[in-house]
Design an enzyme around this catalytic site. Structure first.
Site, PDB file in Angstrom:
ATOM      1  N   LYS A 112       0.833  -1.444   0.078  1.00 35.88           N
ATOM      2  CA  LYS A 112       0.055  -0.142  -0.003  1.00 35.88           C
ATOM      3  C   LYS A 112       0.821   1.168   0.079  1.00 35.88           C
ATOM      4  O   LYS A 112       0.472   2.002  -0.401  1.00 35.88           O
ATOM      5  CB  LYS A 112      -0.858   0.040   1.274  1.00 35.88           C
ATOM      6  CG  LYS A 112      -2.087  -0.768   1.265  1.00 35.88           C
ATOM      7  CD  LYS A 112      -3.158  -0.560   2.302  1.00 35.88           C
ATOM      8  CE  LYS A 112      -4.102  -1.590   2.152  1.00 35.88           C
ATOM      9  NZ  LYS A 112      -5.089  -1.333   3.420  1.00 35.88           N
ATOM     10  N   LYS A 195      -5.379 -10.954  -6.515  1.00 38.50           N
ATOM     11  CA  LYS A 195      -6.504 -11.006  -5.809  1.00 38.50           C
ATOM     12  C   LYS A 195      -7.605 -10.041  -6.260  1.00 38.50           C
ATOM     13  O   LYS A 195      -7.024  -8.939  -6.779  1.00 38.50           O
ATOM     14  CB  LYS A 195      -6.375 -11.018  -4.344  1.00 38.50           C
ATOM     15  CG  LYS A 195      -5.935  -9.742  -3.695  1.00 38.50           C
ATOM     16  CD  LYS A 195      -5.889  -9.572  -2.386  1.00 38.50           C
ATOM     17  CE  LYS A 195      -5.520  -8.079  -2.036  1.00 38.50           C
ATOM     18  NZ  LYS A 195      -5.490  -7.712  -0.537  1.00 38.50           N
ATOM     19  N   LYS A 198     -10.419  -3.817  -4.288  1.00 41.80           N
ATOM     20  CA  LYS A 198     -11.112  -2.557  -4.373  1.00 41.80           C
ATOM     21  C   LYS A 198     -10.046  -1.546  -4.909  1.00 41.80           C
ATOM     22  O   LYS A 198     -10.216  -0.621  -5.395  1.00 41.80           O
ATOM     23  CB  LYS A 198     -11.680  -1.890  -3.335  1.00 41.80           C
ATOM     24  CG  LYS A 198     -11.036  -1.847  -1.896  1.00 41.80           C
ATOM     25  CD  LYS A 198     -11.968  -1.939  -0.673  1.00 41.80           C
ATOM     26  CE  LYS A 198     -11.251  -2.418   0.375  1.00 41.80           C
ATOM     27  NZ  LYS A 198     -12.211  -2.952   1.662  1.00 41.80           N
TER      28      LYS A 198
END
Ligand code: TYM
Length: 332
Positions: A112, A195, A198
């Protein structure tokens, strides 16, 4: 009753099929026979920039989705994390037990923060897994139903529980991750080795519970497969087809082997059509329920007020013990 706890972030307009098949589906089943606590981690949400109005809206829609998929507030404690101040308070204590190097090894943080740009990434994002450990340990949960991507955070939680117990006194239950076999990692339809997420660069590989079912059907029909023709479960060489089989199996309750046999002599178009039909059938009633729950904000608030009260009652007992064991004076 054994205690179960889990959370899902309010950072998108809708939960996606990965969230549902990887975790939420089992939250529903675990309500029976367990003391279940489920919550919306809004403190976690702000580790990345959020628009305040949108965050509030998404928190409500998240609660409505949990109710719609079958979380029953009479069986489970359903709450919003920021309404239980003990989460942030215990997180501070655990921050002070976590090594900087240990936190630096968390792969979700690395992913992230790389996406954000390392200079922009917040310190909150860095300590995210420690707050998650606090969420779990506060309630002495035994079981934490999550998808595969949460495994490392659960390991850290276990380490911190053991560390506190050894350094001070046995206080925390060392929790186990409850990871659903078969559906713990649902893949992006356009990029079936990544995967479903979002934060994917493009929406076209994501199936959202609240999207127009026609859009989802279209996305399923344009899912990436392979140049063979055989419908066979083989994630290594046929990731796209295998992902569709997993999704169809989970939505219909059919074992993968039965599906494989049924598709002998048929083509990818047939499989995609069936996945699309199953999806439409699954999301249509959920969407109707979400609309109903959102139409009654007072009822939603009532559910959350009761949930937060129950959660605080448990969390405050644990936190008081922790503070005392750490050596903080009890307020008189
Ligand atoms: P979150 O909000 O990203 O996701 C919620 C749940 O969905 C699972 N999941 C998936 N499962 C299978 N396939 C996928 N493609 C997929 N994508 C997501 C996640 O594993 C998760 O179980 N850190 C947590 C929220 C959290 C939490 C907690 C969870 C905060 N505190 C305490 C458990 C206990 C998260 O970001 O989940």
């Amino acid at each position: 009753l054994p205690r179960v706890l889990s959370g899902i972030q309010p950072t998108a307009d809708s939960f996606h099929l990965g969230n549902y098949l990887g975790a939420l589906k089992d939250w529903v089943g675990l309500q029976d026979g367990h003391d279940a606590l489920y919550f919306i981690p809004d403190l976690h949400a702000i580790t990345m920039p959020q628009d305040p109005k949108l965050l509030a809206k998404r928190t409500r829609v998240s609660v409505a989705q949990l109710l719609a998929i079958g979380i029953d507030p009479n069986k489970s404690t359903l709450f919003v994390q920021s309404q239980v101040p003990q989460h942030a308070e215990l997180a501070w204590v655990l921050n002070c037990l976590t090594g900087f190097g240990e936190a630096s090894r968390m792969t979700q943080f690395k992913d992230k923060s790389a996406r954000e740009g390392n200079e922009q990434a917040s310190v909150g994002l860095f300590t995210y897994p420690i707050l998650q450990a606090a969420d779990i340990l506060l309630y002495r949960a035994q079981l934490v139903p999550v998808g595969e991507d949460q495994r490392q955070h659960l390991e850290l939680t276990r380490d911190l529980a053991q560390r506190f117990n050894t350094r001070y006194k046995k206080t925390f239950v060392v929790p186990d991750a409850h990871i659903i076999k078969g559906t713990a990692k649902i893949f992006d339809l356009q990029n079936p080795t990544a995967k479903m997420s979002k934060s994917a660069a493009s929406d076209t590989g994501i199936i959202n519970l609240l999207d127009d079912p026609k859009i989802s059907a279209k996305r399923i029909k344009s899912a990436v497969t392979d140049t063979e023709r055989e419908i066979r479960f083989d994630p290594a060489t046929k990731p796209g087809v295998s992902n569709l089989l997993v999704i169809l199996g989970a939505l219909t309750g059919e074992p993968i082997e039965t599906l494989e046999t049924g598709y002998e002599g048929k083509g990818y178009g047939d499989l995609k059509g069936d996945v699309a039909d199953a999806l439409v059938e699954f999301v249509t009633p959920i969407q109707a329920q979400v609309t109903e729950f959102l139409a009654d904000p007072a009822e939603l608030d009532r559910i959350l007020t009761i949930g937060a009260e129950r959660a605080r009652a448990i969390a405050s007992v644990t936190l008081r013990q922790v503070y005392e064991r750490v050596g903080f004076l009890t307020p008189k």
